[in-house]
Design a protein around this motif. Sequence first.
Motif, PDB file in Angstrom:
ATOM      1  N   ARG A  79      47.850  48.864  41.223  1.00 28.88           N
ATOM      2  CA  ARG A  79      47.028  49.412  39.905  1.00 28.88           C
ATOM      3  C   ARG A  79      47.559  50.192  39.118  1.00 28.88           C
ATOM      4  O   ARG A  79      47.517  49.690  38.029  1.00 28.88           O
ATOM      5  CB  ARG A  79      45.601  49.943  40.867  1.00 28.88           C
ATOM      6  N   GLU A  80      48.090  51.370  39.722  1.00 33.13           N
ATOM      7  CA  GLU A  80      48.452  52.411  38.413  1.00 33.13           C
ATOM      8  C   GLU A  80      49.887  51.906  37.931  1.00 33.13           C
ATOM      9  O   GLU A  80      49.879  51.934  36.861  1.00 33.13           O
ATOM     10  CB  GLU A  80      48.589  53.875  39.466  1.00 33.13           C
ATOM     11  N   PRO A  81      50.864  51.482  38.729  1.00 31.52           N
ATOM     12  CA  PRO A  81      52.076  51.150  38.160  1.00 31.52           C
ATOM     13  C   PRO A  81      51.899  50.222  36.870  1.00 31.52           C
ATOM     14  O   PRO A  81      52.468  50.021  35.821  1.00 31.52           O
ATOM     15  CB  PRO A  81      53.000  50.461  39.179  1.00 31.52           C
ATOM     16  N   THR A  82      51.107  48.937  37.370  1.00 36.93           N
ATOM     17  CA  THR A  82      50.906  48.056  36.250  1.00 36.93           C
ATOM     18  C   THR A  82      50.138  48.455  35.216  1.00 36.93           C
ATOM     19  O   THR A  82      50.264  48.143  34.094  1.00 36.93           O
ATOM     20  CB  THR A  82      50.078  46.809  37.022  1.00 36.93           C
ATOM     21  N   ALA A  83      49.015  49.260  35.482  1.00 34.49           N
ATOM     22  CA  ALA A  83      48.173  49.974  34.271  1.00 34.49           C
ATOM     23  C   ALA A  83      49.173  50.814  33.349  1.00 34.49           C
ATOM     24  O   ALA A  83      49.149  50.670  32.212  1.00 34.49           O
ATOM     25  CB  ALA A  83      47.223  50.886  34.837  1.00 34.49           C
ATOM     26  N   SER A  84      50.191  51.414  34.154  1.00 34.99           N
ATOM     27  CA  SER A  84      51.266  52.122  33.410  1.00 34.99           C
ATOM     28  C   SER A  84      51.838  51.303  32.224  1.00 34.99           C
ATOM     29  O   SER A  84      51.890  51.623  30.854  1.00 34.99           O
ATOM     30  CB  SER A  84      52.090  52.757  34.139  1.00 34.99           C
ATOM     31  N   ALA A  85      52.397  50.269  32.663  1.00 32.11           N
ATOM     32  CA  ALA A  85      52.885  49.133  31.733  1.00 32.11           C
ATOM     33  C   ALA A  85      51.973  48.697  30.834  1.00 32.11           C
ATOM     34  O   ALA A  85      52.304  48.337  29.443  1.00 32.11           O
ATOM     35  CB  ALA A  85      53.630  48.098  32.450  1.00 32.11           C
ATOM     36  N   VAL A  86      50.795  48.350  31.245  1.00 29.23           N
ATOM     37  CA  VAL A  86      49.893  47.593  30.226  1.00 29.23           C
ATOM     38  C   VAL A  86      49.645  48.718  29.067  1.00 29.23           C
ATOM     39  O   VAL A  86      49.819  48.429  27.713  1.00 29.23           O
ATOM     40  CB  VAL A  86      48.471  47.419  30.619  1.00 29.23           C
ATOM     41  N   LEU A  87      49.350  50.151  29.353  1.00 28.01           N
ATOM     42  CA  LEU A  87      49.125  50.929  28.379  1.00 28.01           C
ATOM     43  C   LEU A  87      50.284  51.506  27.457  1.00 28.01           C
ATOM     44  O   LEU A  87      50.226  51.669  26.592  1.00 28.01           O
ATOM     45  CB  LEU A  87      48.282  52.401  29.086  1.00 28.01           C
ATOM     46  N   GLY A  88      51.450  51.223  28.168  1.00 26.34           N
ATOM     47  CA  GLY A  88      52.644  51.508  27.344  1.00 26.34           C
ATOM     48  C   GLY A  88      52.597  50.567  26.165  1.00 26.34           C
ATOM     49  O   GLY A  88      52.833  50.910  25.080  1.00 26.34           O
ATOM     50  N   ASP A  89      52.338  49.339  26.408  1.00 26.23           N
ATOM     51  CA  ASP A  89      52.120  48.278  25.404  1.00 26.23           C
ATOM     52  C   ASP A  89      51.121  48.756  24.273  1.00 26.23           C
ATOM     53  O   ASP A  89      51.218  48.365  23.159  1.00 26.23           O
ATOM     54  CB  ASP A  89      51.657  46.889  26.022  1.00 26.23           C
ATOM     55  N   VAL A  90      50.126  49.045  25.040  1.00 24.65           N
ATOM     56  CA  VAL A  90      48.758  49.342  23.850  1.00 24.65           C
ATOM     57  C   VAL A  90      49.124  50.305  23.194  1.00 24.65           C
ATOM     58  O   VAL A  90      49.085  50.370  21.960  1.00 24.65           O
ATOM     59  CB  VAL A  90      47.603  49.608  24.989  1.00 24.65           C
ATOM     60  N   ILE A  91      49.872  51.442  23.570  1.00 20.60           N
ATOM     61  CA  ILE A  91      50.143  52.728  22.772  1.00 20.60           C
ATOM     62  C   ILE A  91      51.130  52.170  21.772  1.00 20.60           C
ATOM     63  O   ILE A  91      51.279  52.818  20.666  1.00 20.60           O
ATOM     64  CB  ILE A  91      50.526  53.754  23.675  1.00 20.60           C
ATOM     65  N   GLN A  92      52.230  51.517  22.293  1.00 21.31           N
ATOM     66  CA  GLN A  92      53.005  50.939  21.270  1.00 21.31           C
ATOM     67  C   GLN A  92      52.512  50.260  19.873  1.00 21.31           C
ATOM     68  O   GLN A  92      53.004  50.672  18.893  1.00 21.31           O
ATOM     69  CB  GLN A  92      54.201  50.106  21.973  1.00 21.31           C
ATOM     70  N   ILE A  93      51.722  49.329  20.452  1.00 20.80           N
ATOM     71  CA  ILE A  93      50.844  48.510  19.300  1.00 20.80           C
ATOM     72  C   ILE A  93      49.991  49.595  18.483  1.00 20.80           C
ATOM     73  O   ILE A  93      50.273  49.509  17.235  1.00 20.80           O
ATOM     74  CB  ILE A  93      49.997  47.552  19.752  1.00 20.80           C
ATOM     75  N   ALA A  94      49.350  50.421  19.143  1.00 24.77           N
ATOM     76  CA  ALA A  94      48.518  51.468  18.644  1.00 24.77           C
ATOM     77  C   ALA A  94      49.289  52.315  17.494  1.00 24.77           C
ATOM     78  O   ALA A  94      49.041  52.579  16.545  1.00 24.77           O
ATOM     79  CB  ALA A  94      47.658  52.396  19.411  1.00 24.77           C
ATOM     80  N   SER A  95      50.427  52.889  17.955  1.00 25.80           N
ATOM     81  CA  SER A  95      51.259  53.727  17.067  1.00 25.80           C
ATOM     82  C   SER A  95      51.928  52.985  15.995  1.00 25.80           C
ATOM     83  O   SER A  95      52.423  53.765  14.954  1.00 25.80           O
ATOM     84  CB  SER A  95      52.215  54.509  18.028  1.00 25.80           C
TER      85      SER A  95
END
Length: 436
Positions: free
Chosen positions: A310-326
């Motif tokens: 759960r957490e390791p995969t969420a970390s990667a998903v949110l990294g991509d989300v933040i990348q797009i958002a920024s």
Amino acid sequence: MSYVVKDLSEINIGLMGLGIVGVGVARRLLSDKSQISSKTGRGLNLARVMVRDINKPRDIQISPDIITAEPEDIISDPSIDIIVEVIGGIDPAKSLIVKALTQGKHVVTANKEVVAKYGPELHRVAMDNHVNLLYEASVCGAIPVLSVLTNPLLSNTFRNVRGIINGTSNYILTDMAYNNAHFDIALKEAQSLGYAESDPTNDVDSFDAVYKLSILASLAFRCRVSPDDVYREGIRELKSQDFQYARELGYAIKCLAVADRKGDAVQARVYPALIPIDNMIAKVDGVYNAVEVSGDLCGQVLLHGLGAGREPTASAVLGDVIQIASQMSKDGLRSQFDYIENTYNVIPIDDLETRYYIRLVVTDTAGVLAQIAKILGSKGISIASVLQKDTFPEEQKAELVITTHPAYEASVQKALSEVNELDVVSDISNIIRIEG
Ligand SMILES: NC(=O)c1ccc[n+]([C@@H]2O[C@H](COP(=O)([O-])OP(=O)(O)OC[C@H]3O[C@@H](n4cnc5c(N)ncnc54)[C@H](OP(=O)(O)O)[C@@H]3O)[C@@H](O)[C@H]2O)c1
């Protein structure tokens, strides 16, 4: 390339899927808003969540106002900027991703199957609609291997990428190696701990690793490596004595994913392999993953970490989300994971040249090894070492473990079918490649 930039103070996220990964993503979005906005410069708002069954009990509290079973509630909502797809599988995930991209939404997915099978098509739709498609979480959970290949190491020409990219099979092999566990017992334990699904086929028969290797090799070699181009073997045939003999010979057994580039050709394979015990990859145990890339400038780089959960995969998903958002307010956002459509020739497994471990049951009598060596020699295969084990004394049978010097797969297979015809050979019990 340009974007219609909305002047939003918050970026709205539509989450498709609220299972293992979805809950991890939602929890962090709901609990840590200020930390995330300090990194992106803009807040991330979990605007909508789609599930299959809205009445199912969940281990997270989500406002009933934002939960839906209707994909259109997310896809057609003009206020949603980024869609996270963590449903899994092909149907309906693929068509939902296509619709979302077509509607001008950026998409982040953890779905290795959909990316491995349809990456070029999805990437084309993203390009046509000037939006981004990122999928770091699809390969090795928390390990940022796709980002590393496509950003800091982009200047390299890669010769080889290999690794342990399925945590479930690695957990099972580790249990078999250290506890002498039988495959079935180790699998049951992995299931009881939640590391393996009730139908473990994807993991233990290496389909999951094939999808991931196809994505890794495509990005490393800048060409399309389809899952169909990857040779595949699972781990079901391994026996506890294979681990014991491998150890005596100085090796560990791991389910290795390897892709080599030779000129304009690629060879990709996933199978159990003997790896020298002092190699870093041989020391990757339990549910951990590791990926080693070899580039002309960087040399060998090894990335190690948790490949699922759960957490390791969420970390990667949110990294991509933040990348797009920024990057959303910048003109000319370009996907770093652009899926190149060049095709290379595929080198068939028959042309693989490597060393081999061969375990056979033979009649315990003089001259057996000479007969086997004669056949191997006639196909250009030379023996590197022989272990003889008095395994079945009451039947006057012994186990022979032969390792070879480098030989071609096709020659080894031909030789072994002749060896199998010898009266003194009862069984060719296992053939495992040795990878240096
Ligand atoms: N689990 C991991 O450690 C991991 C690691 C890396 C990558 N991934 C990838 O992440 C993705 C999700 O995995 P997961 O383990 O989180 O899966 P999961 O626990 O099975 O969750 C799937 C979610 O999708 C929803 N869903 C499924 N079919 C749907 C449909 N037709 N319409 C609407 N919603 C639907 C389910 O809804 P209900 O809850 O209502 O059933 C559930 O919330 C997969 O692509 C997987 O390969 C997972």
